[in-house]
Design a protein around this motif. Structure first.
Motif, PDB file in Angstrom:
ATOM      1  N   THR A 363      11.406  16.745 -29.128  1.00 45.89           N
ATOM      2  CA  THR A 363      11.519  17.363 -30.447  1.00 45.89           C
ATOM      3  C   THR A 363      11.432  18.874 -30.289  1.00 45.89           C
ATOM      4  O   THR A 363      10.478  19.380 -29.681  1.00 45.89           O
ATOM      5  CB  THR A 363      10.401  16.884 -31.384  1.00 45.89           C
ATOM      6  N   THR A 385      15.520  15.390 -31.065  1.00 43.18           N
ATOM      7  CA  THR A 385      15.500  15.761 -32.473  1.00 43.18           C
ATOM      8  C   THR A 385      15.323  17.265 -32.599  1.00 43.18           C
ATOM      9  O   THR A 385      14.374  17.826 -32.037  1.00 43.18           O
ATOM     10  CB  THR A 385      14.351  15.048 -33.208  1.00 43.18           C
ATOM     11  N   ARG A 387      15.440  20.319 -35.612  1.00 44.18           N
ATOM     12  CA  ARG A 387      15.548  20.624 -37.037  1.00 44.18           C
ATOM     13  C   ARG A 387      15.092  22.058 -37.314  1.00 44.18           C
ATOM     14  O   ARG A 387      14.149  22.556 -36.715  1.00 44.18           O
ATOM     15  CB  ARG A 387      14.692  19.659 -37.869  1.00 44.18           C
ATOM     16  N   ASN A 406      21.268  12.020 -30.427  1.00 42.02           N
ATOM     17  CA  ASN A 406      20.639  13.292 -30.778  1.00 42.02           C
ATOM     18  C   ASN A 406      20.721  13.517 -32.287  1.00 42.02           C
ATOM     19  O   ASN A 406      21.755  13.245 -32.919  1.00 42.02           O
ATOM     20  CB  ASN A 406      21.339  14.428 -30.032  1.00 42.02           C
ATOM     21  N   LEU A 407      19.645  14.027 -32.868  1.00 45.65           N
ATOM     22  CA  LEU A 407      19.546  14.266 -34.304  1.00 45.65           C
ATOM     23  C   LEU A 407      19.364  15.744 -34.571  1.00 45.65           C
ATOM     24  O   LEU A 407      18.632  16.424 -33.845  1.00 45.65           O
ATOM     25  CB  LEU A 407      18.354  13.501 -34.890  1.00 45.65           C
ATOM     26  N   CYS A 422      25.571  15.454 -32.713  1.00 50.98           N
ATOM     27  CA  CYS A 422      24.285  15.236 -33.372  1.00 50.98           C
ATOM     28  C   CYS A 422      24.516  14.621 -34.741  1.00 50.98           C
ATOM     29  O   CYS A 422      25.449  15.004 -35.469  1.00 50.98           O
ATOM     30  CB  CYS A 422      23.534  16.550 -33.534  1.00 50.98           C
TER      31      CYS A 422
END
Length: 424
Positions: A363, A385, A387, A406-407, A422
């Motif tokens: 992350t 991840t 963000r 993948n996010l 992603c």
């Protein structure tokens, strides 16, 4: 037990002059007064009842197995030469202080020295201060010597020195303060345990292993070192470094250089002048469960191969959370790299097929640069991840492997990721 202090009113002490009075414990447990002078060899258990001052060479020399030297709140003082308490190989000797008043060994070349062949000794509850080369030294001392609960401060060089192949010893619960060299220095000595020591204000690094393998560094606290906090170097292999903490070291919190197979587990590093954990030309190590937040950098690898970097927290640094430079075949798994002042995770350097680094399920969010940046080719990016980073969620150069899963969302670049796919 008859104490020598009862004789003071008789005027006998004045006749002794500069010699120190001790209670001598015979095997029959009878006690009688005996004057001891600087440099004298002690062959039976003794309780010091007066100071030894301005010793021109050694303070006391151990000369028998199984005896106890009780400093009893007194001072053994030198003139900058010799050894305060020296043992040249006698086993099962105890150096202790039974008094609530501090007992001091001071102003020698070495405060306390256990020389070749010494085994089963205990050195405890003694204040060792203002010596030249070392406060307490184990020199080729082997097999269960225990150095515990001592105050070791203000040596001109090292606080505790373990050298010459000393092995299977335990250094525990000591307080080391303001030594001008390293706090604890282990040189060419295997299989020792350093546990629960507090090391502050060292002029060099706090704890150092040099050419020393199979040692355990457990739950030590290091603060304010003028160099690194904990350093393993020059062939210090297969050591366990677990549960230690460091704050405010001028260099890296924990450095492993030119060494292999070490386990770096569950340590906490804060406020270092360099990265929290650094691996330089070091291979085959496990770095797991460490918290390296709030340092100049988090975890840094350079020319370091075949390591596992797993489940670490590298947040809130002033640089990159985790960075790999010219390092191959490392596994980066399940790490947190958030809110860093640069990138969350940064990998630079080409890899041939099968030798790339694997970035799996990490992350990397709310970083001021990219969440994950992979420069050059040959690395695998899978299941991460990212963000709310200021730039890309993932930025991967062509030639890297998109492992999927993948996010990314809320990143500064509208496309969220490049070089890999992603999903929100």
């Amino acid at each position: 037990m008859i104490r020598v202090s009862r004789m003071l009113s008789s005027g006998w002490f004045a006749a002794v002059g500069a010699a120190a009075l001790l209670t001598v414990l015979t095997p029959a447990h009878a006690a009688h007064a005996s004057p001891l002078s600087c440099g004298q060899t002690v062959t039976t258990s003794v309780v010091l009842t007066a100071d030894l001052l301005n010793c021109p060479g050694d303070g006391l020399v151990v000369g028998a197995v199984g005896i106890t030297v009780d400093l009893n709140g007194r001072t053994v003082d030198g003139v900058g030469l010799g050894v305060g308490i020296r043992n040249d190989g006698f086993a099962n000797v105890t150096l202790t202080n039974s008094s609530s008043t501090p007992a001091r060994v001071q102003e020698f070349d070495h405060g306390v020295r256990l020389n070749p062949g010494t085994s089963g000794n205990i050195v405890e509850k003694v204040t060792v201060q203002n010596n030249e080369f070392s406060g307490i030294e184990l020199n080729s001392a082997v097999n269960n010597n225990r150095v515990r609960n001592n105050l070791v401060e203000r040596q001109a060089k090292r606080g505790i020195l373990i050298s010459g192949g000393s092995r299977d010893n335990v250094i525990t619960g000591n307080t080391l303060n303001a030594n001008q060299g390293e706090g604890v220095f282990v040189q060419n000595s295997p299989s020792n345990r350093l546990e629960g020591n507090q090391v502050t204000g060292s002029g060099g690094a706090g704890l150092v292993l040099e050419g020393s393998s199979g040692n355990s560094l457990l739950t030590n606290t290091v603060g304010g070192s003028s160099d690194g906090a904990i350093v393993l170097r020059l062939g210090s292999n297969d050591n366990l470094v677990q549960g230690n903490s460091s704050t405010r070291s001028a260099d890296a919190g924990l450095t492993v250089a030119d060494s292999t197979g070490n386990r770096i587990l569950s340590n906490t590093v804060r406020g270092s002048g360099d990265s929290g954990i650094v691996l330089q030309s070091s291979h085959g190590s496990t770095v797991t469960g460490n918290d390296v937040s709030a340092n100049t950098g988090g975890i840094e690898l350079s020319f370091a191969h075949n390591n596992l970097i797993q489940s670490n927290t590298a947040n809130d640094t002033t640089g990159d959370g985790i960075s790999l430079t010219q390092s191959l075949n490392n596994g980066l798994e399940l790490n947190q790299a958030n809110r860093n002042n640069s990138r969350g995770i940064y990998v630079v350097g080409d890899a041939t097929p099968g030798n790339g680094n694997r970035l799996l399920r990490n992350t990397a969010s709310t970083n001021k640069g990219d969440g994950i940046a992979v420069s050059k080719a040959g690395h695998t990016v899978q299941g991460n991840t990212t963000r709310n980073n200021n730039s890309w969620g993932v930025s991967a150069d062509p030639g890297n492997v998109d492992g999927g899963g993948n996010l990314a969302s809320g990143n500064g670049q509208a496309a969220q990721c490049k070089g890999v796919v992603c999903t929100p």
